[in-house]
Design an enzyme around this catalytic site. Structure first.
Site, PDB file in Angstrom:
ATOM      1  N   TYR A  16       6.530  12.316   2.474  1.00 21.01           N
ATOM      2  CA  TYR A  16       5.655  11.205   2.085  1.00 21.01           C
ATOM      3  C   TYR A  16       5.830  10.052   3.089  1.00 21.01           C
ATOM      4  CZ  TYR A  16       4.742   6.809  -0.422  1.00 21.01           C
ATOM      5  OH  TYR A  16       4.342   5.542  -0.758  1.00 21.01           O
ATOM      6  N   LYS A  63       3.427   8.125   5.789  1.00 21.55           N
ATOM      7  CA  LYS A  63       3.121   6.693   5.655  1.00 21.55           C
ATOM      8  C   LYS A  63       3.321   6.028   7.030  1.00 21.55           C
ATOM      9  CE  LYS A  63       2.171   4.627   2.285  1.00 21.55           C
ATOM     10  NZ  LYS A  63       0.793   4.435   1.697  1.00 21.55           N
TER      11      LYS A  63
HETATM   12  N1  LIG Z   1       4.565   2.820  -6.269  1.00 20.40           N
HETATM   13  C1  LIG Z   1       5.409   2.307  -5.364  1.00 20.40           C
HETATM   14  O1  LIG Z   1       6.547   1.971  -5.665  1.00 20.40           O
HETATM   15  C2  LIG Z   1       4.939   2.109  -3.961  1.00 20.40           C
HETATM   16  C3  LIG Z   1       3.679   2.525  -3.552  1.00 20.40           C
HETATM   17  N2  LIG Z   1       3.273   2.293  -2.260  1.00 20.40           N
HETATM   18  C4  LIG Z   1       1.925   2.672  -1.840  1.00 20.40           C
HETATM   19  O2  LIG Z   1       1.000   2.010  -2.680  1.00 20.40           O
HETATM   20  C5  LIG Z   1      -0.208   2.763  -2.802  1.00 20.40           C
HETATM   21  C6  LIG Z   1      -0.580   2.891  -4.261  1.00 20.40           C
HETATM   22  O3  LIG Z   1       0.450   3.559  -4.950  1.00 20.40           O
HETATM   23  P1  LIG Z   1       0.387   3.805  -6.519  1.00 20.40           P
HETATM   24  O4  LIG Z   1      -0.661   2.959  -7.106  1.00 20.40           O
HETATM   25  O5  LIG Z   1       1.788   3.710  -6.993  1.00 20.40           O
HETATM   26  O6  LIG Z   1      -0.068   5.329  -6.570  1.00 20.40           O
HETATM   27  P2  LIG Z   1      -1.051   6.089  -7.591  1.00 20.40           P
HETATM   28  O7  LIG Z   1      -0.723   7.533  -7.471  1.00 20.40           O
HETATM   29  O8  LIG Z   1      -1.009   5.466  -8.930  1.00 20.40           O
HETATM   30  O9  LIG Z   1      -2.494   5.809  -6.956  1.00 20.40           O
HETATM   31  C7  LIG Z   1      -2.974   6.477  -5.843  1.00 20.40           C
HETATM   32  C8  LIG Z   1      -4.447   6.777  -6.056  1.00 20.40           C
HETATM   33  O10 LIG Z   1      -4.935   7.467  -4.891  1.00 20.40           O
HETATM   34  C9  LIG Z   1      -5.873   8.435  -5.326  1.00 20.40           C
HETATM   35  N3  LIG Z   1      -6.039   9.485  -4.311  1.00 20.40           N
HETATM   36  C10 LIG Z   1      -5.101  10.378  -3.910  1.00 20.40           C
HETATM   37  N4  LIG Z   1      -5.639  11.221  -3.021  1.00 20.40           N
HETATM   38  C11 LIG Z   1      -6.930  10.838  -2.816  1.00 20.40           C
HETATM   39  C12 LIG Z   1      -7.991  11.330  -2.015  1.00 20.40           C
HETATM   40  N5  LIG Z   1      -7.843  12.399  -1.229  1.00 20.40           N
HETATM   41  N6  LIG Z   1      -9.182  10.703  -2.061  1.00 20.40           N
HETATM   42  C13 LIG Z   1      -9.373   9.630  -2.894  1.00 20.40           C
HETATM   43  N7  LIG Z   1      -8.393   9.122  -3.674  1.00 20.40           N
HETATM   44  C14 LIG Z   1      -7.187   9.725  -3.647  1.00 20.40           C
HETATM   45  C15 LIG Z   1      -5.267   8.975  -6.616  1.00 20.40           C
HETATM   46  O11 LIG Z   1      -6.239   9.635  -7.416  1.00 20.40           O
HETATM   47  C16 LIG Z   1      -4.716   7.706  -7.245  1.00 20.40           C
HETATM   48  O12 LIG Z   1      -5.647   7.119  -8.142  1.00 20.40           O
HETATM   49  C17 LIG Z   1       0.053   4.095  -2.096  1.00 20.40           C
HETATM   50  O13 LIG Z   1      -0.489   4.024  -0.792  1.00 20.40           O
HETATM   51  C18 LIG Z   1       1.574   4.150  -1.998  1.00 20.40           C
HETATM   52  O14 LIG Z   1       1.961   4.877  -0.859  1.00 20.40           O
HETATM   53  C19 LIG Z   1       4.070   1.647  -1.378  1.00 20.40           C
HETATM   54  C20 LIG Z   1       5.303   1.224  -1.733  1.00 20.40           C
HETATM   55  C21 LIG Z   1       5.852   1.433  -3.038  1.00 20.40           C
HETATM   56  C1  LIG Z   2      16.693   9.217 -11.530  1.00 20.62           C
HETATM   57  C2  LIG Z   2      17.176   7.945 -10.941  1.00 20.62           C
HETATM   58  C3  LIG Z   2      18.283   8.124  -9.934  1.00 20.62           C
HETATM   59  C4  LIG Z   2      16.163   7.039 -10.352  1.00 20.62           C
HETATM   60  C5  LIG Z   2      14.867   6.895 -11.147  1.00 20.62           C
HETATM   61  C6  LIG Z   2      13.999   5.802 -10.601  1.00 20.62           C
HETATM   62  C7  LIG Z   2      13.150   6.269  -9.459  1.00 20.62           C
HETATM   63  C8  LIG Z   2      12.067   7.145 -10.010  1.00 20.62           C
HETATM   64  C9  LIG Z   2      12.575   5.069  -8.676  1.00 20.62           C
HETATM   65  C10 LIG Z   2      13.662   4.116  -8.163  1.00 20.62           C
HETATM   66  C11 LIG Z   2      13.199   3.572  -6.795  1.00 20.62           C
HETATM   67  C12 LIG Z   2      11.755   4.003  -6.740  1.00 20.62           C
HETATM   68  C13 LIG Z   2      11.006   3.979  -5.453  1.00 20.62           C
HETATM   69  C14 LIG Z   2       9.915   4.828  -5.278  1.00 20.62           C
HETATM   70  C15 LIG Z   2       9.543   5.837  -6.325  1.00 20.62           C
HETATM   71  C16 LIG Z   2      10.294   5.708  -7.660  1.00 20.62           C
HETATM   72  C17 LIG Z   2      11.747   5.381  -7.419  1.00 20.62           C
HETATM   73  C18 LIG Z   2      12.421   6.475  -6.604  1.00 20.62           C
HETATM   74  C19 LIG Z   2       9.166   4.901  -3.973  1.00 20.62           C
HETATM   75  C20 LIG Z   2       9.678   6.146  -3.256  1.00 20.62           C
HETATM   76  C21 LIG Z   2       7.650   5.029  -4.188  1.00 20.62           C
HETATM   77  C22 LIG Z   2       6.892   5.106  -2.906  1.00 20.62           C
HETATM   78  C23 LIG Z   2       7.351   4.221  -1.815  1.00 20.62           C
HETATM   79  O1  LIG Z   2       6.612   3.947  -0.903  1.00 20.62           O
HETATM   80  C24 LIG Z   2       8.742   3.742  -1.786  1.00 20.62           C
HETATM   81  C25 LIG Z   2       9.367   3.603  -3.160  1.00 20.62           C
HETATM   82  C26 LIG Z   2      10.825   3.200  -3.084  1.00 20.62           C
HETATM   83  C27 LIG Z   2      11.429   2.978  -4.436  1.00 20.62           C
END
Ligand SMILES: NC(=O)C1=CN([C@@H]2O[C@H](COP(=O)(O)OP(=O)(O)OC[C@H]3O[C@@H](n4cnc5c(N)ncnc54)[C@H](O)[C@@H]3O)[C@@H](O)[C@H]2O)C=CC1
Ligand SMILES: CC(C)CCC[C@@H](C)[C@H]1CC[C@H]2C3=C(CC[C@]12C)[C@@]1(C)CCC(=O)C[C@@H]1CC3
Length: 345
Positions: free
Chosen positions: A144, A148
């Site tokens: 992943y 990115k």
């Molecule tokens: N959740 C986190 O902790 C972090 C997330 N990010 C980034 O933030 C962004 C949003 O993440 P979330 O909202 O957590 O993920 P999410 O999984 O809730 O949302 C992603 C959306 O992208 C859509 N999608 C996936 N493939 C697609 C495609 N081929 N065409 C059209 N739509 C598509 C999915 O249906 C989904 O609605 C992502 O780019 C992720 O990499 C970055 C840092 C931390």
């Molecule tokens: C089972 C436990 C050891 C940990 C459970 C919590 C984790 C699911 C989350 C803690 C930090 C999170 C995190 C992400 C996903 C969910 C966690 C691993 C990301 C990998 C999501 C996508 C990103 O771009 C970076 C995030 C870093 C922190």
């Protein structure tokens, strides 16, 4: 009565708008008077003020209608990190992002704001107060993250003021908040099955967790400040809560807030890491016969047992960013939003 027309510059498209972050983005953009199109492979919610376009971002012909008339595109679509599907990450995050750039240019979109990740510089070893100019990880923690990095490089190098196309990347870390399908639900699932008993390492490692509304705020500021000749063009910006917290304190506050016990036994970091590695190798060998999605992966152990927090001084200086919701309030709001995950008895 004369109707006030919405300025054309306030039309935007949220690619991935049905997701966790995407949906919060959409709600805030509508609240700020933007006309919003959502493009996603699935329809995640209903909203009478939003136009939904269903399709795959890897197909330009799917994307183009959703971008028509928009001045800004927010790209926050990605396959879920836990899917661990190398080909899918490469196809959607890298090849698909090239399609997004091409489609934006063809449709006359002037600004592209990418949701990247602070993890693009993380290699599984401590990062304290990391700045944006740290080199990209040579050995990213998973597929992943590998894609990115490719995605962010592609978007930032597409910045082209002469061609009237400006780009910027937002790097959040550990997004949490209401409707997050990942962090809190995975944690609760692990607690329910008795797996949240151990603290990996000494429990003192500081990590950034960022409330979703602050992440949204950073994206909207970036879109609004991104102008020709501004210091934002072609640059990445960390967006965090600016309040690093010990990883295990954050986990414990979520768990106890939902009625579960906090982890209390310590396990050395290296032992947890090699056990997770061994476990994932065994699962790889067994994959033809049985598919299991493990809770403890080497990637999660690395995230749980090291320092990784980032400076958001650049965002403060150039975007005028300041977190809107502090960590204590953010945790409270999050806990209140998951009544169904509270332990019953
Ligand atoms: N959740 C986190 O902790 C972090 C997330 N990010 C980034 O933030 C962004 C949003 O993440 P979330 O909202 O957590 O993920 P999410 O999984 O809730 O949302 C992603 C959306 O992208 C859509 N999608 C996936 N493939 C697609 C495609 N081929 N065409 C059209 N739509 C598509 C999915 O249906 C989904 O609605 C992502 O780019 C992720 O990499 C970055 C840092 C931390
Ligand atoms: C089972 C436990 C050891 C940990 C459970 C919590 C984790 C699911 C989350 C803690 C930090 C999170 C995190 C992400 C996903 C969910 C966690 C691993 C990301 C990998 C999501 C996508 C990103 O771009 C970076 C995030 C870093 C922190």
């Amino acid at each position: 009565m004369a109707t006030r027309l919405r300025p054309a510059s306030k039309k935007c498209t949220v690619i991935g708008g049905s997701g966790f972050l995407g949906q919060h983005m959409v709600e805030h953009l509508v609240g700020k008077g933007y006309a919003v199109n959502v493009f996603d492979i699935r329809k995640g919610f209903d909203h009478d003020k939003v136009h939904f376009f269903l399709g795959d971002l890897c197909r330009k012909e799917d994307l183009l209608p959703a971008l028509e008339g928009a001045t800004v595109a927010f790209h926050c679509a990605s396959p879920a990190p836990s899917s661990n599907n190398r080909d899918l990450f490469y196809k959607v995050n890298y090849l698909g992002t090239k399609v997004v750039i091409e489609a934006c240019r063809e449709a006359g979109v002037q600004k592209l704001v990418l949701t990247s990740s602070a993890s693009v510089v993380f290699e599984g070893t401590d990062i304290k107060h990391g700045l944006e100019d740290l080199p990209y990880a040579k050995n990213p923690i998973d597929y992943y993250t590998e894609t990115k990095i490719l995605q962010e490089k592609e978007v930032l190098s597409a910045n082209d003021p002469e061609g009237k196309f400006l780009t910027v990347a937002i790097r959040p870390h550990g997004i949490f908040g209401p409707r997050d399908p990942q962090l809190v639900p995975i944690l609760v699932q692990a607690a329910k099955s008795g797996k949240m008993k151990f603290i990996i390492g000494d429990g003192k490692n500081l990590v950034d967790f960022t409330y979703v509304e602050n992440v949204v705020h950073g994206h909207i500021l970036a879109a609004e400040q991104l102008q020709r000749d501004s210091p934002l063009c072609g640059k990445a910006f960390h967006i965090t809560n600016d309040e690093p917290i010990p990883f295990w304190e954050f986990m414990s506050r979520i768990l106890t807030g939902l009625g579960y016990e906090a982890p209390r036994y310590h396990i050395p970091y290296w032992l947890a890491y090699y056990l997770a590695l061994l476990f994932s190798l065994v699962l790889m060998l067994l994959r033809p016969f049985i598919a299991i999605n493990p809770t403890f992966t080497p990637m999660r152990v690395a995230l749980a047992g090291t320092f990784h927090y980032y400076s958001c001084e650049r965002a403060k200086k150039h975007l005028g960013y300041k977190p809107l919701v502090g960590l204590d309030e953010a945790i409270e709001k999050t806990l209140r939003s998951y009544p169904h995950l509270h332990r019953t008895a």
